[in-house]
Design a protein around this motif. Structure first.
Motif, short mmCIF file in Angstrom:
data_model
loop_
_atom_site.label_atom_id
_atom_site.label_comp_id
_atom_site.label_asym_id
_atom_site.label_seq_id
_atom_site.Cartn_x
_atom_site.Cartn_y
_atom_site.Cartn_z
N ASN A 109 0.80 -1.22 0.00
CA ASN A 109 0.00 0.00 0.00
C ASN A 109 0.83 1.28 0.00
OD1 ASN A 109 -2.36 -1.45 0.00
ND2 ASN A 109 -2.66 -1.35 2.19
N SER A 110 2.11 1.19 -0.29
CA SER A 110 2.98 2.36 -0.21
C SER A 110 3.06 3.12 -1.53
CB SER A 110 4.40 1.94 0.21
OG SER A 110 4.42 1.47 1.54
N THR A 141 -2.25 16.79 7.99
CA THR A 141 -2.15 15.33 8.13
C THR A 141 -1.31 14.87 9.31
OG1 THR A 141 -0.17 15.12 6.74
CG2 THR A 141 -2.32 15.13 5.62
N THR A 143 1.84 14.57 9.07
CA THR A 143 2.95 13.85 8.44
C THR A 143 3.87 14.86 7.74
OG1 THR A 143 1.56 11.91 8.05
CG2 THR A 143 3.59 12.08 6.76
N ARG A 182 -3.46 9.00 3.58
CA ARG A 182 -3.40 8.55 4.96
C ARG A 182 -4.74 7.98 5.43
NH1 ARG A 182 1.35 6.99 6.88
NH2 ARG A 182 2.87 8.66 7.14
N GLY A 185 -5.53 4.61 4.21
CA GLY A 185 -4.72 3.52 4.71
C GLY A 185 -3.42 3.29 3.96
N TYR A 186 -3.00 4.24 3.14
CA TYR A 186 -1.77 4.09 2.36
C TYR A 186 -0.62 4.85 3.04
CZ TYR A 186 -5.29 2.71 -1.04
OH TYR A 186 -6.35 2.11 -1.65
N THR A 187 0.57 4.33 2.87
CA THR A 187 1.76 4.93 3.47
C THR A 187 2.68 5.48 2.39
OG1 THR A 187 2.86 2.77 3.50
CG2 THR A 187 1.66 3.43 5.49
N PHE A 188 3.75 6.15 2.81
CA PHE A 188 4.69 6.75 1.87
C PHE A 188 6.09 6.19 2.07
CE2 PHE A 188 1.63 10.23 2.96
CZ PHE A 188 0.95 10.24 1.74
N GLU A 189 6.77 6.03 0.96
CA GLU A 189 8.20 5.75 0.96
C GLU A 189 8.86 6.78 0.07
OE1 GLU A 189 9.16 1.75 -0.07
OE2 GLU A 189 7.71 0.87 1.33
#
Length: 369
Positions: A109-110, A141, A143, A182, A185-189
């Protein structure tokens, strides 16, 4: 892996990028969306097709967000199961960085962001814009991202339906993707990439005033709503003071009236994504926030004045802090979207069908030209 390139009025840098991607030996497919560039640029897109790229598009400009969603629709329908890396066509992304982002994309999910570090000579509007957007994003957010405006991004294949459901047609779309990721439900790289600006970034089609208004619209609307609340509070205070002669009743009554008006405006206009949340629960949380902010207002004023700050600067600083805090809380918690998975899937399917129709017509248009 698909490289998706939205393009509006490109120059020779577009075929140069395709050449370099072909020479990389990775065998990746390239999809280019002509965002209504017009007949003058047809030769550039023909050259891209000769080099092996798939070119789709439409006759009139609709904005980068629309171009990206058109590309996502085409890939989902014709090249299903492929991860996607989005890159710009103006020479700001080198092949090495594009491939590094592509390698970082995994079936999870990234969202992979190619993050610039803005070292060296960076145009003032780009440096200021990124700094302002970083702050706004962190406020909304919680973040912190180094580069919220990067156009080099990698998405796993399973994110394409969700990407089509995100609001926005122009430059605000890419920020909306990050804002909504966010809660979805997705994240970041991140992958560090070079910061490249050619001729002071003059090839960019970003319109500083109009597109900035689109990007910062939630914060601007919140500011206007807060000012409206101030006016309502002031008028109500004067009326109640004249009618009752009681300072306490005038203050409490005016704040109740202005808070109710502010809540209605914020729910309907400032944070419309929160309309799906239950009205009663949202209202109770909002008025609890009002009470907390009243206490915080008093506490901060006491702290600032006891620290030696004069009354007027202390009041201004207090209001700025609470304004930012109120926006962050309302954006992140109070008016968050509560759409069900079924509703989101339905909205996505409807949007995808409309987009696929556009893609089919646009692909036929390019084939006939």
């Amino acid at each position: 892996m698909i490289i998706l390139i939205p393009s509006f009025e490109p120059d020779e840098k577009l075929p140069e990028l395709i050449h370099a991607l072909n020479d990389s030996g990775t065998g990746i497919k390239i999809v280019i969306v002509d965002d209504g560039s017009g007949p003058r640029f047809e030769a550039i897109f023909r050259q891209a097709e000769t080099l092996g790229a798939i070119v789709i598009g439409y006759p009139h400009n609709h904005g980068k967000g629309q171009a990206l969603k058109t590309g996502f629709s085409y890939i989902a329908a014709n090249l299903p199961g492929h991860d996607v890396v989005c890159a710009d066509s103006d020479g700001q992304h080198c092949v090495t960085d594009i491939l590094r982002v592509a390698q970082a994309v995994e079936p999870n999910n990234s969202i992979v962001l190619g993050e610039r570090h803005f070292s060296g000579q960076v145009p003032l509007r780009s440096s200021f814009g990124n700094s302002a957007t970083r702050f706004f994003f962190a406020l909304a957010t919680g973040t912190w991202l180094r580069d919220t405006q990067t156009g080099l991004r990698g998405y796993p294949a399973q994110l394409l339906p969700w990407l089509l459901s995100v609001r926005g047609d122009r430059y605000e779309y890419e920020l909306n993707v990050l804002l909504e990721a966010r809660s979805a439900g997705y994240t970041f790289e991140s992958v560090s990439i070079a910061t490249i600006y050619i001729s002071e970034n003059e090839s960019s089609h970003f319109r500083p005033l109009r597109d900035s208004l689109r990007i910062y619209a939630p914060l601007l609307k919140f500011s206007m709503s807060s000012f409206m609340g101030f006016l309502v509070d002031t008028v109500a205070f004067l009326v109640l003071m004249a009618a009752t002669g009681s300072l306490w009743m005038a203050v409490v009554g005016a704040r109740a009236i202005s808070s109710a008006a502010n809540f209605a405006v914020n729910r309907r206009l400032v944070f419309p994504e929160g309309r799906s949340a239950p009205l009663k629960g949202t209202a109770l949380r909002y008025f609890a926030l009002v009470v907390v902010l009243l206490g915080a207002n008093y506490g901060l004023l006491i702290s600032f004045t006891e620290a030696g700050l004069p009354a007027l600067p202390a009041k201004i600083l207090t209001e700025i802090v609470l304004f930012l805090l109120s926006f962050a809380v309302q954006k992140r918690f109070l008016f968050r979207e509560r759409a069900t998975a079924k509703e989101e899937k339905s909205a996505t399917n409807i949007y995808s069908q409309a987009q696929l129709s556009t893609v089919t017509d646009s692909a036929q248009l390019h084939a006939e030209v």
